[in-house]
Design a protein around this motif. Structure first.
Motif, PDB file in Angstrom:
ATOM      1  N   VAL A  34       1.924   6.933  16.167  1.00 24.76           N
ATOM      2  CA  VAL A  34       2.704   6.036  17.033  1.00 24.76           C
ATOM      3  C   VAL A  34       4.101   5.777  16.457  1.00 24.76           C
ATOM      4  N   THR A  35       5.014   5.539  17.359  1.00 23.99           N
ATOM      5  CA  THR A  35       6.395   5.191  16.995  1.00 23.99           C
ATOM      6  C   THR A  35       6.448   3.719  16.603  1.00 23.99           C
ATOM      7  N   VAL A  36       7.109   3.428  15.503  1.00 30.87           N
ATOM      8  CA  VAL A  36       7.136   2.060  14.967  1.00 30.87           C
ATOM      9  C   VAL A  36       8.528   1.761  14.393  1.00 30.87           C
ATOM     10  N   ASN A  37       8.988   0.530  14.606  1.00 31.29           N
ATOM     11  CA  ASN A  37      10.241   0.134  13.953  1.00 31.29           C
ATOM     12  C   ASN A  37      10.067  -1.126  13.093  1.00 31.29           C
ATOM     13  N   SER A  38       8.829  -1.529  12.843  1.00 30.92           N
ATOM     14  CA  SER A  38       8.599  -2.741  12.041  1.00 30.92           C
ATOM     15  C   SER A  38       8.408  -2.438  10.562  1.00 30.92           C
ATOM     16  N   LEU A  39       8.743  -1.226  10.138  1.00 31.84           N
ATOM     17  CA  LEU A  39       8.586  -0.840   8.729  1.00 31.84           C
ATOM     18  C   LEU A  39       9.498  -1.671   7.827  1.00 31.84           C
ATOM     19  N   LEU A  51       3.891  -3.037   7.889  1.00 30.88           N
ATOM     20  CA  LEU A  51       4.084  -2.651   9.286  1.00 30.88           C
ATOM     21  C   LEU A  51       3.448  -3.741  10.128  1.00 30.88           C
ATOM     22  N   CYS A  52       3.961  -3.971  11.335  1.00 31.39           N
ATOM     23  CA  CYS A  52       3.342  -4.943  12.237  1.00 31.39           C
ATOM     24  C   CYS A  52       2.884  -4.239  13.507  1.00 31.39           C
ATOM     25  N   PHE A  53       1.656  -4.553  13.926  1.00 22.96           N
ATOM     26  CA  PHE A  53       1.113  -3.972  15.152  1.00 22.96           C
ATOM     27  C   PHE A  53       0.592  -5.073  16.060  1.00 22.96           C
ATOM     28  N   ARG A  54       0.622  -4.830  17.383  1.00 22.39           N
ATOM     29  CA  ARG A  54      -0.020  -5.734  18.339  1.00 22.39           C
ATOM     30  C   ARG A  54      -1.483  -5.884  17.968  1.00 22.39           C
ATOM     31  N   LEU A  55      -1.985  -7.117  18.095  1.00 19.61           N
ATOM     32  CA  LEU A  55      -3.390  -7.394  17.761  1.00 19.61           C
ATOM     33  C   LEU A  55      -4.350  -6.469  18.500  1.00 19.61           C
ATOM     34  N   ASP A  56      -4.046  -6.159  19.766  1.00 17.72           N
ATOM     35  CA  ASP A  56      -4.971  -5.349  20.570  1.00 17.72           C
ATOM     36  C   ASP A  56      -4.619  -3.868  20.550  1.00 17.72           C
ATOM     37  N   SER A  57      -3.806  -3.442  19.599  1.00 23.37           N
ATOM     38  CA  SER A  57      -3.399  -2.039  19.534  1.00 23.37           C
ATOM     39  C   SER A  57      -4.583  -1.139  19.199  1.00 23.37           C
ATOM     40  N   ARG A  58      -4.748  -0.105  19.982  1.00 18.10           N
ATOM     41  CA  ARG A  58      -5.791   0.891  19.736  1.00 18.10           C
ATOM     42  C   ARG A  58      -5.535   1.603  18.405  1.00 18.10           C
ATOM     43  N   PHE A  59      -4.279   1.901  18.155  1.00 15.84           N
ATOM     44  CA  PHE A  59      -3.924   2.572  16.899  1.00 15.84           C
ATOM     45  C   PHE A  59      -4.303   1.707  15.697  1.00 15.84           C
ATOM     46  N   LEU A  60      -4.037   0.395  15.806  1.00 12.77           N
ATOM     47  CA  LEU A  60      -4.360  -0.522  14.700  1.00 12.77           C
ATOM     48  C   LEU A  60      -5.852  -0.504  14.391  1.00 12.77           C
ATOM     49  N   PHE A  85       5.765   9.602  21.064  1.00 13.52           N
ATOM     50  CA  PHE A  85       4.718   8.885  20.338  1.00 13.52           C
ATOM     51  C   PHE A  85       4.729   7.378  20.618  1.00 13.52           C
ATOM     52  N   ALA A  86       5.531   6.963  21.594  1.00 15.07           N
ATOM     53  CA  ALA A  86       5.494   5.564  22.052  1.00 15.07           C
ATOM     54  C   ALA A  86       4.660   5.450  23.331  1.00 15.07           C
ATOM     55  N   ARG A  87       4.062   6.572  23.785  1.00 10.44           N
ATOM     56  CA  ARG A  87       3.279   6.547  25.025  1.00 10.44           C
ATOM     57  C   ARG A  87       1.811   6.224  24.721  1.00 10.44           C
ATOM     58  N   SER A  91      -1.585  10.818  25.764  1.00  9.07           N
ATOM     59  CA  SER A  91      -0.302  11.512  25.771  1.00  9.07           C
ATOM     60  C   SER A  91       0.177  11.797  24.343  1.00  9.07           C
ATOM     61  N   ARG A  92      -0.063  10.844  23.436  1.00  9.37           N
ATOM     62  CA  ARG A  92       0.334  11.038  22.027  1.00  9.37           C
ATOM     63  C   ARG A  92      -0.411  12.212  21.420  1.00  9.37           C
ATOM     64  N   ARG A  93      -1.694  12.303  21.740  1.00  3.52           N
ATOM     65  CA  ARG A  93      -2.503  13.393  21.173  1.00  3.52           C
ATOM     66  C   ARG A  93      -1.970  14.740  21.666  1.00  3.52           C
TER      67      ARG A  93
HETATM   68  C1  LIG Z   1      11.372   2.054  19.005  1.00  2.36           C
HETATM   69  C2  LIG Z   1       9.941   1.595  19.119  1.00  2.36           C
HETATM   70  C3  LIG Z   1       9.390   0.832  18.117  1.00  2.36           C
HETATM   71  C4  LIG Z   1       8.061   0.377  18.183  1.00  2.36           C
HETATM   72  N1  LIG Z   1       7.558  -0.387  17.179  1.00  2.36           N
HETATM   73  C5  LIG Z   1       6.289  -0.851  17.257  1.00  2.36           C
HETATM   74  C6  LIG Z   1       5.770  -1.667  16.207  1.00  2.36           C
HETATM   75  O1  LIG Z   1       6.446  -1.956  15.221  1.00  2.36           O
HETATM   76  N2  LIG Z   1       4.489  -2.121  16.348  1.00  2.36           N
HETATM   77  C7  LIG Z   1       3.706  -1.811  17.445  1.00  2.36           C
HETATM   78  O2  LIG Z   1       2.554  -2.287  17.523  1.00  2.36           O
HETATM   79  N3  LIG Z   1       4.171  -1.014  18.443  1.00  2.36           N
HETATM   80  C8  LIG Z   1       5.436  -0.537  18.366  1.00  2.36           C
HETATM   81  N4  LIG Z   1       5.927   0.270  19.363  1.00  2.36           N
HETATM   82  C9  LIG Z   1       5.010   0.665  20.440  1.00  2.36           C
HETATM   83  C10 LIG Z   1       4.144   1.875  19.976  1.00  2.36           C
HETATM   84  O3  LIG Z   1       4.969   3.014  19.811  1.00  2.36           O
HETATM   85  C11 LIG Z   1       3.042   2.253  20.965  1.00  2.36           C
HETATM   86  O4  LIG Z   1       3.560   2.298  22.253  1.00  2.36           O
HETATM   87  C12 LIG Z   1       1.901   1.246  20.939  1.00  2.36           C
HETATM   88  O5  LIG Z   1       1.437   1.046  19.637  1.00  2.36           O
HETATM   89  C13 LIG Z   1       0.767   1.788  21.785  1.00  2.36           C
HETATM   90  O6  LIG Z   1      -0.325   0.881  21.795  1.00  2.36           O
HETATM   91  P1  LIG Z   1      -1.807   1.345  21.412  1.00  2.36           P
HETATM   92  O7  LIG Z   1      -1.852   1.453  19.913  1.00  2.36           O
HETATM   93  O8  LIG Z   1      -2.681   0.262  21.951  1.00  2.36           O
HETATM   94  O9  LIG Z   1      -2.054   2.695  22.058  1.00  2.36           O
HETATM   95  C14 LIG Z   1       7.266   0.726  19.310  1.00  2.36           C
HETATM   96  C15 LIG Z   1       7.826   1.519  20.334  1.00  2.36           C
HETATM   97  C16 LIG Z   1       9.142   1.944  20.236  1.00  2.36           C
HETATM   98  C17 LIG Z   1       9.726   2.801  21.337  1.00  2.36           C
END
Ligand SMILES: Cc1cc2nc3c(=O)[nH]c(=O)nc-3n(C[C@H](O)[C@H](O)[C@H](O)COP(=O)(O)O)c2cc1C
Length: 168
Positions: A34-39, A51-60, A85-87, A91-93
């Motif tokens: 997944v794409t992340v900018n909270s590094l 790194l920070c992720f949404r509580l309900d994130s599948r990736f987390l 990789f933000a989809r 789609s990411r796979r």
């Molecule tokens: C530039 C950018 C930065 C992102 N940073 C984060 C992040 O720091 N943490 C996060 O949980 N999702 C972040 N996302 C969203 C993830 O890329 C991804 O869409 C999300 O984790 C998908 O949710 P899932 O894990 O439930 O499939 C970011 C998306 C973009 C485009």
């Protein structure tokens, strides 16, 4: 209130990375990226990042189970990968199968061709509001010649030309 925070934070420029982990629950290892900018760099000795992720994130969920992850810091040429990789997970796979990558020697996580990369193992986590901050210990790392980074600012991707002239 959340909208207000986003409205302010969109003016804070960040780098962009992709984070990888895997799940062995189906019997066959399935990688996810997944794409992340909270590094954030947290500590130098020991080497820790967060790194920070949404509580309900599948990736987390997968990351918490595997206890390992990879971080690939993207350069300016990788905007297409950052978008892909933000989809959603399916789609990411599909995108990963078309993206050059290799597996890290220490943890087996996916690493992309990136400006810098790290392999991490779980150190700690903190549930904060609607996100989880995950702290990882860096167990392997590397970088290539500096190229212009990919930057996320004001809701869009940008690149930066690096000044290549050396100081006298
Ligand atoms: C530039 C950018 C930065 C992102 N940073 C984060 C992040 O720091 N943490 C996060 O949980 N999702 C972040 N996302 C969203 C993830 O890329 C991804 O869409 C999300 O984790 C998908 O949710 P899932 O894990 O439930 O499939 C970011 C998306 C973009 C485009």
């Amino acid at each position: 209130m959340n909208q207000d925070l986003r409205t302010v934070m969109r003016h804070f420029a960040t780098g962009v990375c992709v984070v990888s982990t895997f799940s062995d629950s189906s019997g066959t290892r399935e990688h996810d990226v997944v794409t992340v900018n909270s590094l954030t760099s947290v500590s130098l000795d020991p080497a820790l990042i967060s790194l920070c992720f949404r509580l309900d994130s599948r990736f987390l969920k997968d990351l918490r189970e595997s206890g390992v992850w990879g971080v690939s810091i993207l350069c300016g040429e990788s905007e297409a990968e950052a978008r892909a990789f933000a989809r959603n997970a399916e789609s990411r796979r599909a995108s990963l199968s078309e993206t050059p990558h290799h597996l890290g020697e220490r943890t087996g996580v996916v690493l992309l061709e990136a400006a810098g990369w790290m392999e991490c193992t779980f150190r700690d986590e903190l549930v904060i509001g609607d996100h989880v901050m995950v702290i990882g210990e860096v167990v392997e790392l590397g970088s290539r010649d500096a190229r212009g980074p990919l930057i996320f600012l004001q809701g869009g991707f940008h690149t930066l030309e690096l000044e290549t002239a050396q100081l006298p």
